[in-house]
Design a protein around this motif. Structure first.
Motif, PDB file in Angstrom:
ATOM      1  N   SER A 145       0.830  -1.209   0.000  1.00 49.23           N
ATOM      2  CA  SER A 145       0.000   0.000   0.000  1.00 49.23           C
ATOM      3  C   SER A 145       0.863   1.257   0.000  1.00 49.23           C
ATOM      4  O   SER A 145       0.532   2.259  -0.642  1.00 49.23           O
ATOM      5  CB  SER A 145      -0.949   0.004   1.208  1.00 49.23           C
ATOM      6  N   LEU A 146       1.992   1.209   0.700  1.00 49.72           N
ATOM      7  CA  LEU A 146       2.910   2.349   0.696  1.00 49.72           C
ATOM      8  C   LEU A 146       3.534   2.524  -0.679  1.00 49.72           C
ATOM      9  O   LEU A 146       3.677   3.650  -1.180  1.00 49.72           O
ATOM     10  CB  LEU A 146       4.001   2.137   1.749  1.00 49.72           C
ATOM     11  N   ALA A 147       3.894   1.416  -1.310  1.00 47.93           N
ATOM     12  CA  ALA A 147       4.468   1.487  -2.659  1.00 47.93           C
ATOM     13  C   ALA A 147       3.473   2.104  -3.638  1.00 47.93           C
ATOM     14  O   ALA A 147       3.852   2.880  -4.518  1.00 47.93           O
ATOM     15  CB  ALA A 147       4.884   0.099  -3.125  1.00 47.93           C
ATOM     16  N   GLU A 148       2.202   1.762  -3.478  1.00 48.64           N
ATOM     17  CA  GLU A 148       1.180   2.319  -4.369  1.00 48.64           C
ATOM     18  C   GLU A 148       0.983   3.804  -4.119  1.00 48.64           C
ATOM     19  O   GLU A 148       0.904   4.594  -5.066  1.00 48.64           O
ATOM     20  CB  GLU A 148      -0.129   1.551  -4.189  1.00 48.64           C
ATOM     21  N   SER A 149       0.888   4.198  -2.857  1.00 49.21           N
ATOM     22  CA  SER A 149       0.624   5.612  -2.548  1.00 49.21           C
ATOM     23  C   SER A 149       1.811   6.507  -2.896  1.00 49.21           C
ATOM     24  O   SER A 149       1.645   7.687  -3.181  1.00 49.21           O
ATOM     25  CB  SER A 149       0.261   5.772  -1.068  1.00 49.21           C
ATOM     26  N   SER A 150       3.028   5.941  -2.878  1.00 43.76           N
ATOM     27  CA  SER A 150       4.226   6.726  -3.161  1.00 43.76           C
ATOM     28  C   SER A 150       4.651   6.665  -4.624  1.00 43.76           C
ATOM     29  O   SER A 150       5.584   7.363  -5.036  1.00 43.76           O
ATOM     30  CB  SER A 150       5.387   6.239  -2.287  1.00 43.76           C
ATOM     31  N   GLY A 151       4.004   5.797  -5.417  1.00 44.47           N
ATOM     32  CA  GLY A 151       4.382   5.634  -6.817  1.00 44.47           C
ATOM     33  C   GLY A 151       5.517   4.650  -7.024  1.00 44.47           C
ATOM     34  O   GLY A 151       5.908   4.386  -8.174  1.00 44.47           O
ATOM     35  N   LEU A 152       6.036   4.070  -5.937  1.00 42.88           N
ATOM     36  CA  LEU A 152       7.147   3.123  -6.055  1.00 42.88           C
ATOM     37  C   LEU A 152       6.701   1.754  -6.563  1.00 42.88           C
ATOM     38  O   LEU A 152       7.541   0.905  -6.857  1.00 42.88           O
ATOM     39  CB  LEU A 152       7.837   2.964  -4.688  1.00 42.88           C
ATOM     40  N   ILE A 153       5.400   1.561  -6.665  1.00 47.86           N
ATOM     41  CA  ILE A 153       4.888   0.262  -7.116  1.00 47.86           C
ATOM     42  C   ILE A 153       5.356  -0.060  -8.535  1.00 47.86           C
ATOM     43  O   ILE A 153       5.496  -1.243  -8.896  1.00 47.86           O
ATOM     44  CB  ILE A 153       3.341   0.230  -7.038  1.00 47.86           C
ATOM     45  N   ILE A 154       5.616   0.949  -9.342  1.00 50.16           N
ATOM     46  CA  ILE A 154       6.065   0.704 -10.719  1.00 50.16           C
ATOM     47  C   ILE A 154       7.445   0.060 -10.707  1.00 50.16           C
ATOM     48  O   ILE A 154       7.687  -0.948 -11.399  1.00 50.16           O
ATOM     49  CB  ILE A 154       6.094   2.023 -11.528  1.00 50.16           C
ATOM     50  N   GLN A 155       8.369   0.613  -9.915  1.00 51.63           N
ATOM     51  CA  GLN A 155       9.703   0.035  -9.812  1.00 51.63           C
ATOM     52  C   GLN A 155       9.668  -1.334  -9.147  1.00 51.63           C
ATOM     53  O   GLN A 155      10.329  -2.285  -9.592  1.00 51.63           O
ATOM     54  CB  GLN A 155      10.626   0.968  -9.006  1.00 51.63           C
ATOM     55  N   LEU A 156       8.905  -1.429  -8.057  1.00 48.60           N
ATOM     56  CA  LEU A 156       8.817  -2.694  -7.331  1.00 48.60           C
ATOM     57  C   LEU A 156       8.195  -3.777  -8.206  1.00 48.60           C
ATOM     58  O   LEU A 156       8.679  -4.913  -8.248  1.00 48.60           O
ATOM     59  CB  LEU A 156       7.988  -2.498  -6.059  1.00 48.60           C
ATOM     60  N   GLY A 157       7.138  -3.417  -8.933  1.00 48.24           N
ATOM     61  CA  GLY A 157       6.478  -4.377  -9.810  1.00 48.24           C
ATOM     62  C   GLY A 157       7.393  -4.855 -10.917  1.00 48.24           C
ATOM     63  O   GLY A 157       7.388  -6.040 -11.271  1.00 48.24           O
ATOM     64  N   ALA A 158       8.199  -3.947 -11.473  1.00 47.49           N
ATOM     65  CA  ALA A 158       9.137  -4.328 -12.531  1.00 47.49           C
ATOM     66  C   ALA A 158      10.182  -5.301 -12.006  1.00 47.49           C
ATOM     67  O   ALA A 158      10.568  -6.261 -12.693  1.00 47.49           O
ATOM     68  CB  ALA A 158       9.805  -3.083 -13.102  1.00 47.49           C
ATOM     69  N   MET A 159      10.637  -5.059 -10.774  1.00 47.50           N
ATOM     70  CA  MET A 159      11.623  -5.955 -10.176  1.00 47.50           C
ATOM     71  C   MET A 159      11.052  -7.357  -9.977  1.00 47.50           C
ATOM     72  O   MET A 159      11.678  -8.360 -10.315  1.00 47.50           O
ATOM     73  CB  MET A 159      12.086  -5.394  -8.835  1.00 47.50           C
ATOM     74  N   VAL A 160       9.838  -7.429  -9.436  1.00 44.43           N
ATOM     75  CA  VAL A 160       9.193  -8.719  -9.194  1.00 44.43           C
ATOM     76  C   VAL A 160       8.950  -9.452 -10.512  1.00 44.43           C
ATOM     77  O   VAL A 160       9.195 -10.664 -10.621  1.00 44.43           O
ATOM     78  CB  VAL A 160       7.869  -8.528  -8.423  1.00 44.43           C
ATOM     79  N   LEU A 161       8.474  -8.724 -11.500  1.00 44.02           N
ATOM     80  CA  LEU A 161       8.197  -9.336 -12.798  1.00 44.02           C
ATOM     81  C   LEU A 161       9.473  -9.856 -13.446  1.00 44.02           C
ATOM     82  O   LEU A 161       9.491 -10.952 -14.026  1.00 44.02           O
ATOM     83  CB  LEU A 161       7.498  -8.325 -13.706  1.00 44.02           C
ATOM     84  N   THR A 162      10.549  -9.094 -13.337  1.00 42.80           N
ATOM     85  CA  THR A 162      11.826  -9.514 -13.920  1.00 42.80           C
ATOM     86  C   THR A 162      12.329 -10.794 -13.257  1.00 42.80           C
ATOM     87  O   THR A 162      12.723 -11.751 -13.942  1.00 42.80           O
ATOM     88  CB  THR A 162      12.881  -8.407 -13.779  1.00 42.80           C
ATOM     89  N   GLU A 163      12.315 -10.824 -11.926  1.00 41.04           N
ATOM     90  CA  GLU A 163      12.792 -12.015 -11.217  1.00 41.04           C
ATOM     91  C   GLU A 163      11.891 -13.216 -11.486  1.00 41.04           C
ATOM     92  O   GLU A 163      12.360 -14.352 -11.573  1.00 41.04           O
ATOM     93  CB  GLU A 163      12.872 -11.733  -9.720  1.00 41.04           C
ATOM     94  N   SER A 164      10.599 -12.979 -11.639  1.00 31.58           N
ATOM     95  CA  SER A 164       9.663 -14.068 -11.938  1.00 31.58           C
ATOM     96  C   SER A 164       9.941 -14.645 -13.329  1.00 31.58           C
ATOM     97  O   SER A 164       9.910 -15.867 -13.526  1.00 31.58           O
ATOM     98  CB  SER A 164       8.225 -13.567 -11.842  1.00 31.58           C
TER      99      SER A 164
END
Length: 334
Positions: free
Chosen positions: A133-152
């Motif tokens: 929820s913090l990642a979403e509210s701060s806009g960091l979800i884009i970077q975090l999501g890209a990292m998770v998707l890459t590792e997956s």
């Protein structure tokens, strides 16, 4: 009392309908109030405190008034510190991917869901609900999501060389914020191209919140990715805003029965009826169904008897670090 009375009058006055051109407009104001003495704080500090109180009023439903208290400041400072830590953790790849297995009725590993864990060096294990929820509210979800998707995707590439894992699908949660980002489709396709992952084994899990905002744009992006082989799963089905009429427009591959329904099986009549309805709907729409949150033999047996073919939950396998998951289910175990 005087400040509360003045605030109530302001709320009442601002809530009255007024005209903007020839259109009637109704406001739902939120007011933050801070009490102070002449020498207690600077003007800037008082404005920050009033601002915090106003945002608390907005968070608690709007059209209301809240007074500042020191806990608001402490909470804001904790959030700011956690956000800084989150930025550093993303930059340093300090998150760990876990996998929870999805089994077919014959006990065969059919898929897995990626779950993210953050073991903070001083805070300990930070709950996903808190940092997502913090990642979403701060806009960091884009970077975090890209990292998770890459590792997956890198995991899918490793699995392609393992005879026990090469056909296993991998589900990655994607928030509505990620899907709405302008470059989301290009980001996913770029990661697939760079890693060489098989797109048909990548499942992007969305919640029903995607239906609530910009339906046409979400549908277009999903169709674009589906044309490149990426699959979509609708998570927590039945708990959100989904209109059944929307399902025919979205290129879904599967529905997930939410654990809130599964936990009451088999004895609760309403839960049983909802599960039967989801399975019947999925059959008609030619969608697979995954039941999550299975913790007892009775729940599993009920779902299997009703025709559910994919099962997920602690009874069948707990989430574990991805390296341990690969060791437990891959060729190395033999």
């Amino acid at each position: 009392p005087d400040a509360r009375m003045v605030g109530a009058k302001l709320l009442e006055a601002l809530a009255r309908p007024h005209s903007l051109g020839d259109r009637p407009i109704t406001s739902t104001p939120s007011i933050g109030v801070v009490m102070f003495s002449a020498s207690s704080h600077s003007a800037d500090e008082l404005l920050r405190q009033a601002d915090l109180a106003m945002y608390r009023a907005k968070a608690e439903g709007r059209n209301t008034l809240r007074f500042f208290d020191p806990e608001m400041q402490a909470s804001a400072e904790r959030q700011a510190a956690l956000e800084n830590d989150l930025r550093a953790a993303i930059a340093e790849h300090s998150f760990e991917l876990y996998c929870q297995p999805q089994l077919s009725v014959d006990g065969r590993l059919a898929g897995a869901e990626v779950l993210l864990r953050w073991n903070h060096p001083t805070r300990g294990l930070v709950k996903p609900d808190e940092f997502i929820s913090l990642a979403e509210s701060s806009g960091l979800i884009i970077q975090l999501g890209a990292m998770v998707l890459t590792e997956s995707c890198r995991a899918l590439v490793r699995w392609a060389g393992d005879p026990h894992l090469r056909e296993v699908t991998l589900a990655v949660n994607v928030s509505a914020h990620q899907l709405q980002a302008p470059g989301f489709v290009d980001q996913v396709l770029s990661i697939l191209a760079e890693t060489g992952a098989p797109s048909q084994q990548l499942f992007l899990e969305l919640t029903e919140s995607v239906f609530a905002q910009n339906f046409d744009e979400a549908c277009s992006k999903m169709n674009n990715l589906r044309a490149h082989g990426v699959c979509f799963s609708l998570d927590d089905f039945g708990t959100g805003y989904c209109s059944l009429a929307y399902l025919k427009h979205f290129p879904l591959t599967e529905l997930k029965i939410d654990r809130s329904f599964v936990k009451d099986l088999p004895g609760e009549t309403h839960a049983s009826a909802i599960v039967d309805a989801v399975l019947a709907l999925a059959c008609t729409l030619q969608l697979d169904v995954v039941a999550e949150g299975i913790e007892t033999d009775e729940q599993r047996d009920f779902l299997v008897a009703r025709g559910c073919r994919l099962l997920q939950g602690y009874l069948l396998g707990e989430p574990q670090p991805i390296a341990e998951f690969e060791a437990a289910y891959g060729a190395a175990r033999t």
